[in-house]
Design an enzyme around this catalytic site. Structure first.
Site, PDB file in Angstrom:
ATOM      1  N   ARG A  47       0.822  -1.220   0.000  1.00  0.00           N
ATOM      2  CA  ARG A  47       0.000   0.000   0.000  1.00  0.00           C
ATOM      3  C   ARG A  47       0.855   1.269   0.000  1.00  0.00           C
ATOM      4  O   ARG A  47       0.466   2.272  -0.596  1.00  0.00           O
ATOM      5  CB  ARG A  47      -0.927  -0.011   1.212  1.00  0.00           C
ATOM      6  CG  ARG A  47      -2.045  -1.002   1.022  1.00  0.00           C
ATOM      7  CD  ARG A  47      -2.953  -1.061   2.207  1.00  0.00           C
ATOM      8  NE  ARG A  47      -4.190  -1.744   1.842  1.00  0.00           N
ATOM      9  CZ  ARG A  47      -5.062  -2.198   2.717  1.00  0.00           C
ATOM     10  NH1 ARG A  47      -4.841  -2.044   4.000  1.00  0.00           N
ATOM     11  NH2 ARG A  47      -6.158  -2.793   2.315  1.00  0.00           N
TER      12      ARG A  47
ATOM     13  N   LYS B 285     -18.682 -16.360   3.261  1.00  0.00           N
ATOM     14  CA  LYS B 285     -20.119 -16.180   3.492  1.00  0.00           C
ATOM     15  C   LYS B 285     -20.890 -15.589   2.321  1.00  0.00           C
ATOM     16  O   LYS B 285     -20.438 -14.647   1.687  1.00  0.00           O
ATOM     17  CB  LYS B 285     -20.289 -15.211   4.661  1.00  0.00           C
ATOM     18  CG  LYS B 285     -19.932 -15.801   6.006  1.00  0.00           C
ATOM     19  CD  LYS B 285     -20.375 -14.808   7.023  1.00  0.00           C
ATOM     20  CE  LYS B 285     -20.038 -15.132   8.431  1.00  0.00           C
ATOM     21  NZ  LYS B 285     -20.128 -13.892   9.207  1.00  0.00           N
TER      22      LYS B 285
ATOM     23  N   GLY C 119      -8.641  -8.310  -0.729  1.00  0.00           N
ATOM     24  CA  GLY C 119      -8.832  -9.289   0.346  1.00  0.00           C
ATOM     25  C   GLY C 119      -8.038 -10.563   0.145  1.00  0.00           C
ATOM     26  O   GLY C 119      -6.888 -10.550  -0.298  1.00  0.00           O
TER      27      GLY C 119
ATOM     28  N   GLY D 102     -12.833  -4.182   0.814  1.00  0.00           N
ATOM     29  CA  GLY D 102     -14.178  -3.675   1.113  1.00  0.00           C
ATOM     30  C   GLY D 102     -14.647  -2.696   0.052  1.00  0.00           C
ATOM     31  O   GLY D 102     -15.793  -2.759  -0.416  1.00  0.00           O
TER      32      GLY D 102
HETATM   33  P1  AMP Z   1     -13.952 -13.928   2.689  1.00  0.00           P
HETATM   34  O1  AMP Z   1     -13.288 -13.070   3.714  1.00  0.00           O
HETATM   35  O2  AMP Z   1     -15.429 -13.981   2.788  1.00  0.00           O
HETATM   36  O3  AMP Z   1     -13.452 -13.646   1.272  1.00  0.00           O
HETATM   37  O4  AMP Z   1     -13.519 -15.411   3.034  1.00  0.00           O
HETATM   38  C1  AMP Z   1     -12.218 -15.866   2.954  1.00  0.00           C
HETATM   39  C2  AMP Z   1     -12.091 -17.081   3.791  1.00  0.00           C
HETATM   40  O5  AMP Z   1     -13.015 -18.040   3.366  1.00  0.00           O
HETATM   41  C3  AMP Z   1     -10.733 -17.738   3.724  1.00  0.00           C
HETATM   42  O6  AMP Z   1     -10.105 -17.628   4.975  1.00  0.00           O
HETATM   43  C4  AMP Z   1     -11.051 -19.182   3.378  1.00  0.00           C
HETATM   44  O7  AMP Z   1     -10.316 -20.106   4.153  1.00  0.00           O
HETATM   45  C5  AMP Z   1     -12.516 -19.292   3.709  1.00  0.00           C
HETATM   46  N1  AMP Z   1     -13.173 -20.372   2.944  1.00  0.00           N
HETATM   47  C6  AMP Z   1     -13.085 -20.585   1.629  1.00  0.00           C
HETATM   48  N2  AMP Z   1     -13.756 -21.688   1.292  1.00  0.00           N
HETATM   49  C7  AMP Z   1     -14.262 -22.195   2.424  1.00  0.00           C
HETATM   50  C8  AMP Z   1     -15.041 -23.347   2.725  1.00  0.00           C
HETATM   51  N3  AMP Z   1     -15.419 -24.197   1.769  1.00  0.00           N
HETATM   52  N4  AMP Z   1     -15.406 -23.548   4.009  1.00  0.00           N
HETATM   53  C9  AMP Z   1     -15.026 -22.695   4.970  1.00  0.00           C
HETATM   54  N5  AMP Z   1     -14.288 -21.580   4.755  1.00  0.00           N
HETATM   55  C10 AMP Z   1     -13.903 -21.343   3.493  1.00  0.00           C
END
Ligand code: AMP
Length: 417
Positions: free
Chosen positions: A36, A219, A374, A397
């Site tokens: 950054r 999520k 991210g 974000g």
């Molecule tokens: P996000 O911050 O929503 O982009 O989520 C990223 C996180 O999602 C990472 O730390 C991954 O380990 C987790 N992730 C990806 N696939 C899965 C899965 N199938 N089950 C649980 N966590 C997951």
């Protein structure tokens, strides 16, 4: 972009107060990743070359939640940047007390202010407390907003020109990102912000087709608006990661103990129907790597779209990787946000790295690939393919909100061309 940039104003002898995103990871006083800081160098150098005086400000960490710690002081970044540029930087230990330091500046000087979030009115976050009446809450919130204006006015008083180069916080209407523009005559974009908006803006509003978006991560609930907005723009939407299981459940599959948001199953069903209506190719995993526990030494098996009881899907399977790679390779524009599995664990990183390799081929074939911040950025860095991507966003974000179709307050507030 229809906003003025540093190129559109005369900077000679002018004081430029620049909001940068120097929210870098620091451990025991050492900067662990300077991406950054380096990202802001083109704007910083340009102001100095043009004979301006530069006042830099940023936030670092979450002092509002975690308190002020030795690892959230901008002094660390001031020293680091001074070495990078080979010049002295005057550090001001309170962003609201910089009058004399600014008054002493000569053309080409740099002042860096302490972490703007050491003042709670920078963010003016306000949640209703237990037992607080609606009226008291409203009054407290209004008072904090007034204090935010006071801080913004103070920060504005240091400069003739405000420059926002902090894409990572452009989705926040804070004192130093948006409110400041009300109290300073000229507000322009820096080069990093301009580049981010150009890439994301062109991809979303004016994509060369086929346009493929890949969404993953934990999520669905974090990406509701992104899925819905992108469906109206893309030719193909690819879903992987933990969020895929809510969609698979919506199609009547079993998900075992995979991450699944039951309250979003109807939403997932609606999105699948919307995709059909719009003629969007909507891709879900056709096979998965299932594990008997969430751990690096878990037992694993490849299963189809149904995850057996007692097992959890932690990555997309080999057939899905091939399917997704094919879809990605045909793209002329691809936007990727969120890993395809728990790529932090070796047993579950093949989906993410497989998709990463396919995305890396898009640019070589004359297309545009954008990594939306991210965890996908860390995955791309880990894979060693970062230089094969057209653009890697510095703001997770902010890029998500952009992909949701939202206006970013830190961009909207800048002067139009
Ligand atoms: P996000 O911050 O929503 O982009 O989520 C990223 C996180 O999602 C990472 O730390 C991954 O380990 C987790 N992730 C990806 N696939 C899965 C899965 N199938 N089950 C649980 N966590 C997951």
């Amino acid at each position: 972009m229809n906003k003025k940039t540093l190129r559109d104003v005369d900077l000679k002898g002018k004081k430029v107060i620049m909001r940068v995103d120097f929210n870098v990871p620091v451990k025991e006083g050492v900067i662990k990743d300077d991406t950054r800081i380096r990202g802001a160098l083109p704007s910083i150098k340009y102001v100095l070359e043009q004979g301006g005086k530069l006042i830099l400000m940023s936030h670092m960490g979450r002092p509002d939640e975690k308190g002020i710690t030795p690892d959230t002081t901008m002094k660390i970044v001031a020293d680091y940047l001074g070495k990078l540029l080979g010049r002295d930087i005057v550090f001001v230990p309170d962003c609201a007390e910089a009058d004399s330091a600014v008054a002493a500046m000569k053309d080409g000087d740099i002042v860096m202010l302490e972490n703007t979030r050491y003042h709670k009115e920078e963010q003016a976050k306000c949640k209703q407390k237990d037992g607080e009446s609606d009226e008291d809450f409203k009054a407290r919130k209004a008072a904090l907003k007034e204090q935010q204006k006071v801080l913004a006015k103070k920060l504005a008083s240091y400069g003739d020109i405000f420059c926002n180069d902090a894409f990572g916080t452009a989705h926040r209407a804070h004192a130093s990102t948006a409110v400041i523009t009300k109290y300073i005559p000229v507000s322009v974009s820096g080069f990093l912000l301009e580049k981010e908006i150009e890439y994301l803006g062109n991809a979303v509003e004016n994509p060369v087709r086929p346009f493929v978006a890949i969404l993953g991560g934990a999520k669905v609930s974090d990406k509701l608006a992104v899925v819905s907005n992108l469906l109206t723009k893309v030719n193909t939407l690819i879903i992987g990661g933990g969020m895929a299981y809510t969609f698979l459940k919506a199609q009547g599959h079993t998900v075992g103990s995979s991450l699944c948001e039951d309250d979003q199953v109807q939403y997932a069903r609606d999105m699948i129907a919307k995709a059909k209506e719009l003629g969007v190719n909507f891709l879900l995993p056709v096979d998965n790597v299932a594990a008997d526990k969430f751990a690096p030494d878990a037992n694993t098996q490849i299963v189809g779209q149904d995850i057996p009881d007692g097992w959890m899907g932690l990555d997309i399977g080999p057939k899905t990787i091939a399917l997704y790679a094919d879809a990605v390779k045909s793209a002329k524009t691809v936007v990727w946000n969120g890993p395809m599995g728990c790529f932090e664990m070796e047993k579950f990183n093949k989906g993410t790295f497989g998709v990463c390799e396919a995305v890396a081929q898009v640019k070589a074939a004359g297309g545009v690939s954008i990594i939306g911040g991210g965890d996908s950025v860390s995955a791309v860095n880990k894979s060693g393919l970062a230089d094969k991507m057209s653009h890697i966003s510095t703001g997770g974000g902010a890029s998500l909100e952009y992909l949701e179709g939202k206006q970013l307050p830190g961009v909207v507030a800048l002067n139009d061309k």
